[in-house]
Structure formats: structure tokens, C-alpha cells
Write a protein that holds these residues in place. Structure first.
Motif, PDB file in Angstrom:
ATOM      1  N   GLY A  14      50.666  29.531  34.732  1.00  0.00           N
ATOM      2  CA  GLY A  14      50.568  30.489  35.838  1.00  0.00           C
ATOM      3  C   GLY A  14      51.383  29.984  37.012  1.00  0.00           C
ATOM      4  O   GLY A  14      51.022  28.986  37.639  1.00  0.00           O
ATOM      5  N   GLY A  19      50.219  28.792  41.748  1.00  0.00           N
ATOM      6  CA  GLY A  19      50.538  27.938  40.595  1.00  0.00           C
ATOM      7  C   GLY A  19      51.847  27.188  40.808  1.00  0.00           C
ATOM      8  O   GLY A  19      51.962  26.002  40.456  1.00  0.00           O
ATOM      9  N   ARG A  38      53.904  33.944  32.456  1.00  0.00           N
ATOM     10  CA  ARG A  38      54.138  35.192  31.703  1.00  0.00           C
ATOM     11  C   ARG A  38      55.542  35.721  31.964  1.00  0.00           C
ATOM     12  O   ARG A  38      56.277  36.067  31.037  1.00  0.00           O
ATOM     13  CB  ARG A  38      53.080  36.227  32.107  1.00  0.00           C
ATOM     14  CG  ARG A  38      53.247  37.558  31.417  1.00  0.00           C
ATOM     15  CD  ARG A  38      52.196  38.541  31.888  1.00  0.00           C
ATOM     16  NE  ARG A  38      52.310  38.832  33.325  1.00  0.00           N
ATOM     17  CZ  ARG A  38      51.596  39.748  33.950  1.00  0.00           C
ATOM     18  NH1 ARG A  38      50.697  40.449  33.281  1.00  0.00           N
ATOM     19  NH2 ARG A  38      51.747  39.958  35.252  1.00  0.00           N
ATOM     20  N   ILE A  72      45.926  35.228  37.978  1.00  0.00           N
ATOM     21  CA  ILE A  72      45.356  36.145  38.956  1.00  0.00           C
ATOM     22  C   ILE A  72      43.835  36.256  38.863  1.00  0.00           C
ATOM     23  O   ILE A  72      43.146  36.330  39.877  1.00  0.00           O
ATOM     24  CB  ILE A  72      46.037  37.543  38.863  1.00  0.00           C
ATOM     25  CG1 ILE A  72      45.733  38.380  40.090  1.00  0.00           C
ATOM     26  CG2 ILE A  72      45.691  38.267  37.584  1.00  0.00           C
ATOM     27  CD1 ILE A  72      46.360  37.868  41.341  1.00  0.00           C
ATOM     28  N   ALA A  76      42.730  37.512  32.899  1.00  0.00           N
ATOM     29  CA  ALA A  76      44.070  37.051  32.505  1.00  0.00           C
ATOM     30  C   ALA A  76      43.983  35.657  31.880  1.00  0.00           C
ATOM     31  O   ALA A  76      44.603  35.382  30.847  1.00  0.00           O
ATOM     32  CB  ALA A  76      44.997  37.036  33.717  1.00  0.00           C
ATOM     33  N   LEU A  80      44.760  34.376  27.887  1.00  0.00           N
ATOM     34  CA  LEU A  80      45.739  33.325  27.547  1.00  0.00           C
ATOM     35  C   LEU A  80      45.110  32.193  26.733  1.00  0.00           C
ATOM     36  O   LEU A  80      45.742  31.660  25.818  1.00  0.00           O
ATOM     37  CB  LEU A  80      46.349  32.734  28.824  1.00  0.00           C
ATOM     38  CG  LEU A  80      47.139  33.696  29.719  1.00  0.00           C
ATOM     39  CD1 LEU A  80      47.577  32.989  31.000  1.00  0.00           C
ATOM     40  CD2 LEU A  80      48.363  34.241  28.972  1.00  0.00           C
ATOM     41  N   THR A  99      41.962  29.264  38.886  1.00  0.00           N
ATOM     42  CA  THR A  99      41.859  30.708  39.104  1.00  0.00           C
ATOM     43  C   THR A  99      40.534  31.014  39.801  1.00  0.00           C
ATOM     44  O   THR A  99      39.498  30.480  39.425  1.00  0.00           O
ATOM     45  CB  THR A  99      41.903  31.423  37.732  1.00  0.00           C
ATOM     46  OG1 THR A  99      43.085  31.008  37.048  1.00  0.00           O
ATOM     47  CG2 THR A  99      41.857  32.921  37.882  1.00  0.00           C
ATOM     48  N   SER A 127      43.066  26.518  50.623  1.00  0.00           N
ATOM     49  CA  SER A 127      44.353  26.395  51.317  1.00  0.00           C
ATOM     50  C   SER A 127      45.289  27.509  50.874  1.00  0.00           C
ATOM     51  O   SER A 127      45.141  28.061  49.776  1.00  0.00           O
ATOM     52  CB  SER A 127      44.990  25.046  50.964  1.00  0.00           C
ATOM     53  OG  SER A 127      46.330  24.977  51.394  1.00  0.00           O
ATOM     54  N   TYR A 128      46.255  27.809  51.713  1.00  0.00           N
ATOM     55  CA  TYR A 128      47.385  28.642  51.293  1.00  0.00           C
ATOM     56  C   TYR A 128      48.359  27.744  50.515  1.00  0.00           C
ATOM     57  O   TYR A 128      48.302  26.502  50.642  1.00  0.00           O
ATOM     58  CB  TYR A 128      48.093  29.231  52.518  1.00  0.00           C
ATOM     59  CG  TYR A 128      47.318  30.343  53.199  1.00  0.00           C
ATOM     60  CD1 TYR A 128      47.159  31.576  52.570  1.00  0.00           C
ATOM     61  CD2 TYR A 128      46.766  30.171  54.463  1.00  0.00           C
ATOM     62  CE1 TYR A 128      46.454  32.609  53.178  1.00  0.00           C
ATOM     63  CE2 TYR A 128      46.058  31.198  55.092  1.00  0.00           C
ATOM     64  CZ  TYR A 128      45.913  32.412  54.445  1.00  0.00           C
ATOM     65  OH  TYR A 128      45.222  33.427  55.040  1.00  0.00           O
TER      66      TYR A 128
END
Ligand SMILES: NC(=O)c1ccc[n+]([C@@H]2O[C@H](COP(=O)([O-])OP(=O)(O)OC[C@H]3O[C@@H](n4cnc5c(N)ncnc54)[C@H](OP(=O)(O)O)[C@@H]3O)[C@@H](O)[C@H]2O)c1
Length: 300
Positions: A14, A19, A38, A72, A76, A80, A99, A127-128
Motif C-alpha cells: 500500500g 504507505g 495496486r 485505505i 481492501a 489482499l 490501516t 501523524s500526517y
């Protein structure tokens, strides 16, 4: 190649905004990184930075001892991972789920991991992407403490504050949602106040500076709340619920007169009214906690 404490094999599955930041931080810390996404084109910048690109999820899992997943959502991620060939390759390896999910999803994922002999950690990133890798970046981890302890040096590549929060697998994502609730609630309160200042022509930078100076009061209220809720005793002599309700009625009036959307102020008043209606009117502010439970009747 032999792995050392400072060089390990890790695969990142990801490569969205988060990611990619995780993979880059592992690379920056000189780990041997394999990536899969993906949409294959997102692997390009990481390959240029030194990552190996796997052709399938199974190949990414095969390549490393630690597998980090950051897609996401759990649907998802499950699509996987929950295949016989991937599950077989994950056996005995460490799977770290970055995730975002719910406590129920974390428990289900842990159950699946245990069935397949996978060592499983659930992570919550506070965190961003731009903060990933910084010394003050906080990431919460739940799961078996010995698995976390064995991989703490690797996980610390992602943020200096890698916090183990408990063996209960839902602990990290519950704290994540609770802290986000606090973040969004306080941010919205600040923005509502900014709207009132804007209408009355009060300087937003003054408002911001004074509000920041008062943040310790919020910290004190949080500490008092945790203590009172744990004791189940809301008695005190600082400010009764009815007094706070009167202040909120005033804020509601100001909001309406300013022509500002009143739903936020009305929502706050509703919780205080519910607490007062349930008999907590003379209690301290933390008694509003009771309003969040269905056992306390609504005021219509
Ligand atoms: N961004 C943040 O600030 C932040 C902070 C804390 C936590 N998080 C969490 O981190 C996770 C990823 O967030 P993000 O910001 O990286 O999101 P993003 O930029 O939208 O990336 C989403 C990732 O999920 C993949 N994906 C989506 N649907 C998929 C599917 N059906 N099958 C396979 N892969 C699929 C995407 O692949 P494609 O590239 O092929 O579309 C992409 O790699 C989320 O759970 C988010 O809550 C993010």
C-alpha cells in the motif's frame, strides 16, 4: 544478507500518501525495503530511492520478515491478505497493520492471524505523512508485547515515539478514535469561536494567541474528568453543570444574533441539558460524560 538491529527486511503493502511515507522512512533508516501497490506506478519513486518492487502481494510477503500494510480500509487489506498463497507466506512472520480500522475489525484480524500462525500488531498513526520519521511522531501499537519489543528498533524508524499501548488488540485503534474525537471536537470549537470573532471584528490572531495560552485549563479538565469518571463521583465546588449550561445559553444567543450556524452550540447545550435532566445539575462538568450513554434519557 544477515539482518542486524539496524538493517532488517521489511515490506510495505500500500503506497498511498501514508504507505509511501512509511516506506521512505524505512529506507531512510537503511532497512531493506520491498514495496507493492495496486497501482504499480506509485512504486517508481520508492524504487528510485532504493526499494525493491514486488510483482505481487505474495512476493512482497515472501521478501521480508516484517510486513507493513497501509491501505485505505480493512476490506481492501482483507482482499489482499486473505488468500491461501499470501496467508501461507505470512506464517511465522510479523504483520503490522497500519490501516485504520475499528476495534471489531482489529479483533477479527487478530483471530485470522492467530489461525494462520502470524505474529500480529495493530498500529494507529497519530501523524500526517509529513511527520513520519520525525523524533516526535507518535504511533500506537497493540498486540503481543514481546513482538513489539523485538521490533521496536525497526518501528522506531517511522517515528521516535513508538508507543506500546497494550496486548488487547483493539487498544490502539480505540485510542486513535478517542484522540481523533478530541482533536475534531476541540478544532471545531476553536473554529466556531473564530466565526464569532469574525462577525464581531475581533482579531483572529489575538483570539488564537489567548486560546493557546488557556490550553492548560483544558488539560486540567481532562485530568479531572478521567479521575472523576474512574471514581464515579462528580461532586466538586468549581462550577456546576447548570452554571455551564447558562454560559452555553449565552453562547447560543450570541451565535444566533451573529447569524452564525448554531448547530454546534446547540449540540453542546444538548449534552449539558441531558446531564442536568438526569440529575447531575449540581455536579462538575465531567458529569456530562453520562450524557453519552443511552441509559441517560434525552431531553426533547
Ligand atoms: N494520510 C494520513 O494523514 C493518515 C494518518 C493516519 C492514518 N492513515 C491511514 O492510513 C491508511 C492509508 O491512508 P492514505 O492517506 O495512504 O490513503 P491514500 O493516499 O488514499 O492511499 C490509499 C491506498 O490504499 C490502496 N487501496 C485502496 N483501495 C484498494 C483496494 N481495493 N485494493 C488494494 N489497494 C487499495 C491504494 O492503492 P492505489 O494507489 O492503487 O489506489 C493506496 O495505496 C488509511 O487507513 C488511513 O486512515 C492516514
Amino acid at each position: 544478507m544477515t539482518n542486524t538491529a539496524t538493517e532488517q527486511t521489511v515490506s510495505v503493502i500500500g503506497l498511498g500518501l501514508m504507505g509511501s511515507a512509511l516506506a521512505r522512512a524505512f529506507l531512510n533508516n537503511h532497512h531493506q525495503v520491498t514495496v507493492w501497490n495496486r497501482t504499480a506506478s506509485k512504486c517508481g519513486p520508492l524504487a528510485q530511492a532504493g526499494a525493491r518492487v514486488a510483482e505481487s502481494v505474495a512476493a512482497a510477503v515472501e521478501a521480508s520478515a516484517v510486513i507493513a500494510v497501509c491501505v485505505i480500509d480493512y476490506d481492501a487489506s482483507d482482499a489482499l491478505l486473505h488468500t491461501p498463497e499470501v496467508a501461507a507466506r505470512l506464517q511465522s512472520k510479523v504483520l503490522v497493520q497500519f490501516t485504520t480500522g475499528t476495534p471489531g475489525q482489529a479483533r477479527a484480524a487478530e483471530g485470522w492471524a492467530q489461525q494462520h500462525g502470524i505474529q500480529y500488531l495493530d498500529a494507529a498513526i497519530m501523524s500526517y505523512p509529513k511527520g513520519i520519521g520525525a523524533p516526535d511522531c507518535t504511533i500506537l501499537y497493540a498486540g503481543p508485547e514481546k513482538v513489539f519489543a523485538a521490533h521496536q528498533p525497526l518501528l522506531s524508524s517511522l517515528g521516535g515515539n513508538a508507543l506500546f499501548v497494550g496486548e488487547g488488540i483493539s487498544t490502539a485503534c480505540t485510542l486513535d478514535s478517542s484522540i481523533l474525537s478530541f482533536y475534531y471536537g476541540s478544532a471545531l470549537g476553536f473554529l466556531h469561536g473564530a466565526a464569532l470573532c469574525e462577525v464581531e471584528g475581533v482579531s483572529l490572531s489575538d483570539y488564537q494567541a489567548i486560546a493557546v495560552e488557556l490550553l492548560p485549563v483544558v488539560g486540567d479538565t481532562m485530568k479531572l474528568s478521567a479521575e472523576m469518571i474512574e471514581k464515579g463521583n462528580y461532586e466538586g465546588a468549581e462550577g456546576a453543570i447548570v452554571t455551564h449550561a447558562a454560559a452555553l445559553a449565552h453562547i447560543n444567543q450570541l451565535t444566533r444574533e451573529a447569524g452564525v450556524d448554531s448547530s454546534f452550540a446547540e449540540c453542546l447545550s444538548g449534552y449539558f441539558a441531558k446531564a442536568a435532566h438526569a440529575g447531575y445539575g449540581q455536579c462538575e462538568l465531567p458529569a456530562v460524560f453520562e450524557s453519552f450513554f443511552h441509559r441517560v434519557a434525552r431531553v426533547d
